[in-house]
Write an enzyme that holds these catalytic residues in place. Structure first.
Site, PDB file in Angstrom:
ATOM      1  N   THR A   1     111.036 -41.820  -3.165  1.00 13.72           N
ATOM      2  CA  THR A   1     109.840 -41.294  -2.517  1.00 13.72           C
ATOM      3  C   THR A   1     109.555 -39.979  -3.231  1.00 13.72           C
ATOM      4  O   THR A   1     110.468 -39.393  -3.805  1.00 13.72           O
ATOM      5  CB  THR A   1     110.116 -41.011  -1.024  1.00 13.72           C
ATOM      6  OG1 THR A   1     110.393 -42.238  -0.362  1.00 13.72           O
ATOM      7  CG2 THR A   1     108.932 -40.368  -0.336  1.00 13.72           C
TER       8      THR A   1
ATOM      9  N   GLY B   1     113.881 -45.072   5.673  1.00 12.90           N
ATOM     10  CA  GLY B   1     112.682 -44.808   6.469  1.00 12.90           C
ATOM     11  C   GLY B   1     112.820 -45.129   7.942  1.00 12.90           C
ATOM     12  O   GLY B   1     112.337 -44.383   8.799  1.00 12.90           O
TER      13      GLY B   1
ATOM     14  N   THR C   1     112.606 -38.064   2.662  1.00 12.30           N
ATOM     15  CA  THR C   1     112.905 -39.205   1.791  1.00 12.30           C
ATOM     16  C   THR C   1     114.233 -39.800   2.225  1.00 12.30           C
ATOM     17  O   THR C   1     115.215 -39.082   2.428  1.00 12.30           O
ATOM     18  CB  THR C   1     112.968 -38.799   0.316  1.00 12.30           C
ATOM     19  OG1 THR C   1     113.479 -39.911  -0.434  1.00 12.30           O
ATOM     20  CG2 THR C   1     113.875 -37.600   0.086  1.00 12.30           C
TER      21      THR C   1
ATOM     22  N   ARG D   1     106.538 -54.408   5.484  1.00  6.29           N
ATOM     23  CA  ARG D   1     107.364 -53.316   5.995  1.00  6.29           C
ATOM     24  C   ARG D   1     106.790 -51.951   5.607  1.00  6.29           C
ATOM     25  O   ARG D   1     106.447 -51.696   4.453  1.00  6.29           O
ATOM     26  CB  ARG D   1     108.781 -53.445   5.433  1.00  6.29           C
ATOM     27  CG  ARG D   1     109.734 -52.324   5.861  1.00  6.29           C
ATOM     28  CD  ARG D   1     109.800 -51.201   4.833  1.00  6.29           C
ATOM     29  NE  ARG D   1     110.833 -50.211   5.175  1.00  6.29           N
ATOM     30  CZ  ARG D   1     110.986 -49.058   4.527  1.00  6.29           C
ATOM     31  NH1 ARG D   1     110.219 -48.755   3.508  1.00  6.29           N
ATOM     32  NH2 ARG D   1     111.937 -48.222   4.895  1.00  6.29           N
TER      33      ARG D   1
END
Lengths: 326, 326
Positions: free
Chosen positions: A194, A248, A245, A222
């Site tokens: 991320t 999740g 990050t 997702r």
């Protein structure tokens, strides 16, 4: 009191020492007081025996992103412009799992998520599951500024992009050989990829931006924490700006970004203590990390994974990048 | 201390008096101590000159939902089962903007969002933009319990539903004449339509569930606060369970559900004070409202719109439904 606090706190050290800091250009010309910047390029299992050329490529990109944000903030630019520019830069760099370089879904495509938030007004914009927009973070900003809404998804978000004049790119534009090989091997060696940036500008306003391609081999549409305001992305001038990050799902369950801000605002914790309370106290080891900047210019770069691509800079001349912990 | 607190607080009044309460069946047989339940069927501009037959239909449905939840909790069932059952019931009732009865999008279809959260574990599941699942709240529960993920959207979420054996329904199954007429006239007379339920069970565990068809005439894959954990839906055994209804964008910007929980947890505010601090202190008049239950059994039903379809019940014999304020 607040001025005294700001002066005192700007000099504070970051909670996780940047052991491999690169302290170049420590004091640019004509720096205005009070700005601060932190960024990340993902956390997770980052092999320490990574090819030195790749390590240097990551360092160079982190350095460039930091310089880009510093340039905007030091000239008095807004935190919103800084975080968008930095995240756009990382989206365009195939090293990171966002924009170009995004991981592959189960179906061999790319589904991108991004969010941006203005701490001065709490205005925010999020997109999830978009596949034809080169810079999802800028689409998130368009959602924030050019629609009445906050959160647009999938085909609808892409129709909005077209209505705003954002050109369509073919989904295969996000293809990269490296991510394809990871997908084929299901290596997941940087599955928490991320990118994100948080900033305090010289007007005292905070902003946060985050962008990602999500999990390698993800399916079923997702969505992770990135576009969930309060989970992966949050900014509020009353407390701090946070970009996360990691795993999740864990960041959503624990409303990580909002929780850090709540501990700063309601418990008056120093930013680093708040970040550690959440990352170390509420998540599981290896879940990931975050970067944060407080309204007083404190910077926190906290993670419980093996490494996190990260950087920090401020008006006091700090300019540091790092990948692993101590 | 905690026991003392629970005993003391269970007797507290709700912050907005239920002026039109229906106090029937005040003390069911064999009620176990400590459970509490609150639900809503949406907030917004609810005309006081609404057809009395329609008013009675809403009251009957709210009463039935409350009885359903009470039946589960009073027998020692879990808060998770109670909130799912109540929200499913409202999804199947065409009076409410969720499931059957969902409003129309700009394209004349229906896009449904839902979320559920278990306060004991912080496990949660969300779906957004689904059009072929009769009960989105039960799909959200499947996401929570049968996937590694938290948040699935659009076509991917529907593919997951099929993989889980959830039968597909035609999108037109959600059609209703009343919503079609609203869409044609763009009346928006109940544009904040959402259903939700929060519960404390006799084991002391909290849960929250929310489901909606979103905004009438919405486009671009707009998603509101309902599936955003921490915005429209949140539960945490350390503080409270919250389900919101209103101008979704405002509830996302203000992370309303998480903020109420943070004020309870970090500032030790009574639940009603926390709810008022957020609804009255941070939102704009008319934005909407929320229902919440705390770990000690406090119930809050707070809104700043003209009305909110709502109900509350607890082990002490409370059993009340209402639509407008005082």
């Amino acid at each position: 009191m607040r001025t005294w606090l700001r002066v005192a706190v700007v000099t504070l050290c970051v909670c996780i020492p940047l052991t491999t800091a690169t302290a170049q250009n420590p004091t640019p010309d004509a720096v205005r007081p009070g700005w601060a910047l932190a960024l990340h390029g993902g956390a997770g299992t980052i092999p320490k025996d990574m090819d030195p050329k790749l390590v240097e490529a990551y360092r160079a990109s982190l350095r460039h992103g930091l310089e880009l944000g510093r340039g905007i903030l030091a000239k008095g630019g807004t935190s919103l412009d800084a975080v968008e520019a930095v995240v756009r830069f990382f989206e365009d760099d195939s090293l990171f799992n966002a924009g170009k370089g995004a991981v592959y879904t189960h179906e061999g495509t790319h589904e991108l998520d991004a969010a941006i938030m203005n701490g001065a007004t709490l205005a925010c914009g999020s997109v999830a599951g978009v596949g034809t927009v080169r810079n999802p973070i800028s689409l998130a900003r368009l959602v924030m500024e050019k629609s009445k809404h906050v959160f647009l998804i999938a085909a609808g978000a892409e129709a909005f992009a077209r209505a705003q004049g954002v050109p369509a790119v073919d989904n295969h534009e996000f293809d990269t050989r490296r991510r394809w090989e990871q997908w084929q091997k299901a290596l997941h060696d940087d599955k928490f990829g991320t990118v994100g940036c948080v900033a305090l500008d010289t007007q005292g306003h905070l902003a946060a931006a985050t962008s990602t391609g999500g999990l390698t081999n993800k399916r079923w549409g997702r969505v992770g924490d990135v576009p969930v305001i309060g989970a992966g992305t949050y900014a509020n001038d009353r407390s701090c700006a946070v970009s996360c990050t990691g795993q999740g799902e864990q960041f959503i369950r624990n409303t990580v970004a909002r929780d850090v801000a709540a501990l700063v605002e309601y418990r008056s914790l120093p930013l680093a203590d708040a970040a550690h309370a959440v990352i170390d106290g509420k998540l599981q080891p290896g879940d990931g990390g975050l970067v944060a900047v407080s309204k007083t210019g404190e910077i926190a770069l906290v993670f419980n994974s093996e490494g996190m691509y990260r950087g920090a800079a401020d008006a006091g001349g700090r300019f540091e990048i790092a990948i692993w912990g101590e």
